[in-house]
Design an enzyme around this catalytic site. Sequence first.
Site, PDB file in Angstrom:
ATOM      1  CB  SER A  93      44.795  82.556  39.861  1.00  0.00           C
ATOM      2  OG  SER A  93      44.718  81.184  40.024  1.00  0.00           O
ATOM      3  CD  GLU A 111      43.208  90.793  40.069  1.00  0.00           C
ATOM      4  OE1 GLU A 111      43.581  89.608  40.070  1.00  0.00           O
ATOM      5  OE2 GLU A 111      42.104  91.138  39.654  1.00  0.00           O
ATOM      6  CG  HIS A 145      46.498  87.209  40.739  1.00  0.00           C
ATOM      7  ND1 HIS A 145      45.347  87.420  40.015  1.00  0.00           N
ATOM      8  CD2 HIS A 145      47.048  86.083  40.226  1.00  0.00           C
ATOM      9  CE1 HIS A 145      45.217  86.466  39.116  1.00  0.00           C
ATOM     10  NE2 HIS A 145      46.236  85.650  39.222  1.00  0.00           N
ATOM     11  CG  ASN A 153      41.987  84.370  36.821  1.00  0.00           C
ATOM     12  OD1 ASN A 153      42.222  84.322  35.612  1.00  0.00           O
ATOM     13  ND2 ASN A 153      42.924  84.201  37.732  1.00  0.00           N
TER      14      ASN A 153
END
Length: 283
Positions: free
Chosen positions: A119, A152, A140, A190
């Site tokens: 992540s 992602e 991801h 993130n």
Amino acid sequence: MIIQKVMVIGAGQMGSGIAQVCAQAGYEVVLNDLKDEFVDRGLHVIRKNLSRQVEKERMTVEEMNTVLDRLTASTELTDAKDVDLVIEAAIENMEIKAKLFAQLDEIAPREAILASNTSSLPITEIAAATKRPEKVIGMHFMNPVPVMKLVEIIRGLATSDEVYQAIEDMTKTLKKVPVEVNDFPGFVSNRILMPMINEAIYTLYEGVATKEAIDDVMKLGMNHPMGPLTLADFIGLDTCLYIMETLHEGFGDTKYRPCPLLRKYVKAGWLGKKTGRGFYQYS
Ligand SMILES: CC(=O)CC(=O)SCCNC(=O)CCNC(=O)[C@H](O)C(C)(C)COP(=O)(O)OP(=O)(O)OC[C@H]1O[C@@H](n2cnc3c(N)ncnc32)[C@H](O)[C@@H]1OP(=O)(O)O
Ligand SMILES: NC(=O)C1=CN([C@@H]2O[C@H](COP(=O)(O)OP(=O)(O)OC[C@H]3O[C@@H](n4cnc5c(N)ncnc54)[C@H](OP(=O)(O)O)[C@@H]3O)[C@@H](O)[C@H]2O)C=CC1
């Protein structure tokens, strides 16, 4: 590049979800973890999710059994010897991921693609642990994997266009939407989400409001499906802390310093929903 057989490393909340959606899309899936009991726990979650689909009459029992038959349990990395793609979803720790990728590089066929569901950790650094950096890529997924549409896709410095294309195409076969991003700490998701969660934890730490009030403000005021503290518990407070540390170290900017309360909870073993206690208690 033809992808038929996929190995998923780590049978936790993300690994089991990834294995489920791959099996539902028709791939042969090997689900690997360190111990049988962890793999069994992951397979149990998949069975439960699919049974819910049967109850809702979106799937027949026969279809569910066909999906389950595509899943094989594994506790040996050597089971990567005949797979086309590995998706690693072990814990968010560079040392562990680099070691896994170095081993997988020795075991998996020369043509196999090695993907990580990290992540936040640099794909380029994970790739450097192998002799095939052009075949290493970030994939991801979002939690809960069976529900969330986004994947992602992160290009490492050396990821080849051919590998990128194969993974983008494969993601679409999972009925997910791929979004391409470059390799910077926390990628896009993130880098934006986790500072918000960290700020929510600071808001609690500084006594600005109760946890319920903080969550209500973001749910009712911003239409977020979960408040940030509930979401942190859902993601796992250990994972939240690892991500903040990656952002802090990667950018060298104090705005990413993890809240001391987050550290304290992780040290106490209060990791959120998965351990029964985080900001909230789960019975
Ligand atoms: C940390 C990272 O690196 C990246 C991340 O993943 S960040 C986290 C990203 N995820 C989020 O932000 C999730 C935010 N939360 C939500 O979107 C919603 O609360 C939620 C989808 C989790 C639950 O939705 P809800 O409406 O509150 O609950 P509920 O009605 O029970 O569930 C909605 C659907 O999701 C399914 N679902 C819920 N939780 C599930 C799970 N853990 N696994 C599988 N399916 C699940 C339900 O079965 C239901 O399916 P149907 O609509 O097909 O019947
Ligand atoms: N939680 C989230 O919302 C999201 C997480 N991610 C990423 O996905 C990855 C997994 O997270 P998540 O599923 O939440 O974590 P979990 O803690 O639920 O699962 C991790 C699993 O990997 C196992 N594991 C640890 N080391 C190894 C190893 N060397 N070989 C095989 N398996 C191993 C763990 O076993 P044990 O129990 O023994 O440690 C555990 O079963 C992390 O990189 C995380 O950052 C990505 C998107 C969203």
